[in-house]
Write a protein that holds these residues in place. Structure first.
Motif, PDB file in Angstrom:
ATOM      1  N   GLU A  93       0.822  -1.204   0.000  1.00 18.69           N
ATOM      2  CA  GLU A  93       0.000   0.000   0.000  1.00 18.69           C
ATOM      3  C   GLU A  93       0.857   1.255   0.000  1.00 18.69           C
ATOM      4  O   GLU A  93       0.535   2.238  -0.674  1.00 18.69           O
ATOM      5  CB  GLU A  93      -0.945  -0.013   1.201  1.00 18.69           C
ATOM      6  N   LEU A  96       2.126   1.703  -3.494  1.00 16.12           N
ATOM      7  CA  LEU A  96       1.051   2.187  -4.355  1.00 16.12           C
ATOM      8  C   LEU A  96       0.766   3.669  -4.093  1.00 16.12           C
ATOM      9  O   LEU A  96       0.483   4.426  -5.028  1.00 16.12           O
ATOM     10  CB  LEU A  96      -0.216   1.354  -4.157  1.00 16.12           C
ATOM     11  N   ALA A  97       0.856   4.085  -2.841  1.00 11.50           N
ATOM     12  CA  ALA A  97       0.657   5.501  -2.504  1.00 11.50           C
ATOM     13  C   ALA A  97       1.743   6.356  -3.160  1.00 11.50           C
ATOM     14  O   ALA A  97       1.457   7.453  -3.663  1.00 11.50           O
ATOM     15  CB  ALA A  97       0.655   5.699  -0.991  1.00 11.50           C
ATOM     16  N   ALA A 100       0.860   6.585  -6.812  1.00 14.31           N
ATOM     17  CA  ALA A 100      -0.274   7.493  -7.008  1.00 14.31           C
ATOM     18  C   ALA A 100       0.169   8.947  -6.891  1.00 14.31           C
ATOM     19  O   ALA A 100      -0.272   9.809  -7.666  1.00 14.31           O
ATOM     20  CB  ALA A 100      -1.377   7.178  -6.007  1.00 14.31           C
ATOM     21  N   ALA A 103       2.008   9.824 -10.018  1.00 16.16           N
ATOM     22  CA  ALA A 103       1.044   9.968 -11.110  1.00 16.16           C
ATOM     23  C   ALA A 103       0.367  11.327 -11.044  1.00 16.16           C
ATOM     24  O   ALA A 103       0.187  11.999 -12.069  1.00 16.16           O
ATOM     25  CB  ALA A 103       0.015   8.833 -11.052  1.00 16.16           C
ATOM     26  N   GLU A 104      -0.002  11.736  -9.839  1.00 13.80           N
ATOM     27  CA  GLU A 104      -0.648  13.047  -9.677  1.00 13.80           C
ATOM     28  C   GLU A 104       0.297  14.161 -10.087  1.00 13.80           C
ATOM     29  O   GLU A 104      -0.097  15.103 -10.791  1.00 13.80           O
ATOM     30  CB  GLU A 104      -1.094  13.234  -8.225  1.00 13.80           C
ATOM     31  N   ARG A 110      -6.481   8.908 -13.130  1.00 16.91           N
ATOM     32  CA  ARG A 110      -6.715   7.680 -12.362  1.00 16.91           C
ATOM     33  C   ARG A 110      -6.930   6.488 -13.304  1.00 16.91           C
ATOM     34  O   ARG A 110      -6.437   5.396 -13.067  1.00 16.91           O
ATOM     35  CB  ARG A 110      -7.911   7.889 -11.438  1.00 16.91           C
ATOM     36  N   LEU A 113      -3.671   5.440 -14.644  1.00 20.46           N
ATOM     37  CA  LEU A 113      -2.918   4.772 -13.579  1.00 20.46           C
ATOM     38  C   LEU A 113      -3.378   3.321 -13.450  1.00 20.46           C
ATOM     39  O   LEU A 113      -2.570   2.413 -13.308  1.00 20.46           O
ATOM     40  CB  LEU A 113      -3.078   5.524 -12.258  1.00 20.46           C
ATOM     41  N   HIS A 114      -4.686   3.102 -13.531  1.00 20.98           N
ATOM     42  CA  HIS A 114      -5.227   1.736 -13.487  1.00 20.98           C
ATOM     43  C   HIS A 114      -4.713   0.920 -14.672  1.00 20.98           C
ATOM     44  O   HIS A 114      -4.360  -0.248 -14.523  1.00 20.98           O
ATOM     45  CB  HIS A 114      -6.760   1.754 -13.482  1.00 20.98           C
TER      46      HIS A 114
END
Length: 126
Positions: A93, A96-97, A100, A103-104, A110, A113-114
């Protein structure tokens, strides 16, 4: 227990060994109390240095995945596999954070990203 090493990987060999043994333990392929190959036998089987396998086993022992019994060898730790799995899930997690957040910063949506996760993640059993 199959361990596949890649010389082209950015991960050091000892990390590749440790992560694959960890995965076998978390998947239940290696059960609590099961004896692991000796450091020397694993090194010979993989064609790597004894120092490399010793480092992998040492890292696994430090993380609570295996335990060494003097004069008998290394065994899958009898500890709570559920707790080890939870710890690994927390680590996942956190990674992944980080992804993310990157990515931002890059303006990746989103949905994209998926899609990226689908590209890099191996097929899983459902």
């Amino acid at each position: 227990m199959d361990i596949i090493l890649s010389n082209s990987s950015d991960k050091p060999i000892y990390e590749q060994i440790a992560s694959q043994i960890r995965a076998h333990i978390l998947a239940g392929t290696l059960m609590s109390g099961e004896k692991l190959p000796s450091i020397r036998a694993l090194a010979n089987g993989l064609g790597v240095s004894v120092i490399t396998t010793k480092r992998a086993y040492s890292d696994l022992e430090e993380a609570g995945f295996i335990e060494t019994v003097q004069g008998k060898g290394c065994f899958v730790a009898a500890g709570n596999q559920g707790l080890l799995r939870e710890e690994e899930l927390r680590r996942m997690e956190a990674l992944l954070a980080q992804a993310a957040a990157l990515a931002e910063t890059l303006g990746v949506t989103r949905a994209d990203l998926h899609k990226a996760l689908d590209l890099v993640a191996p097929e899983t059993r459902e």
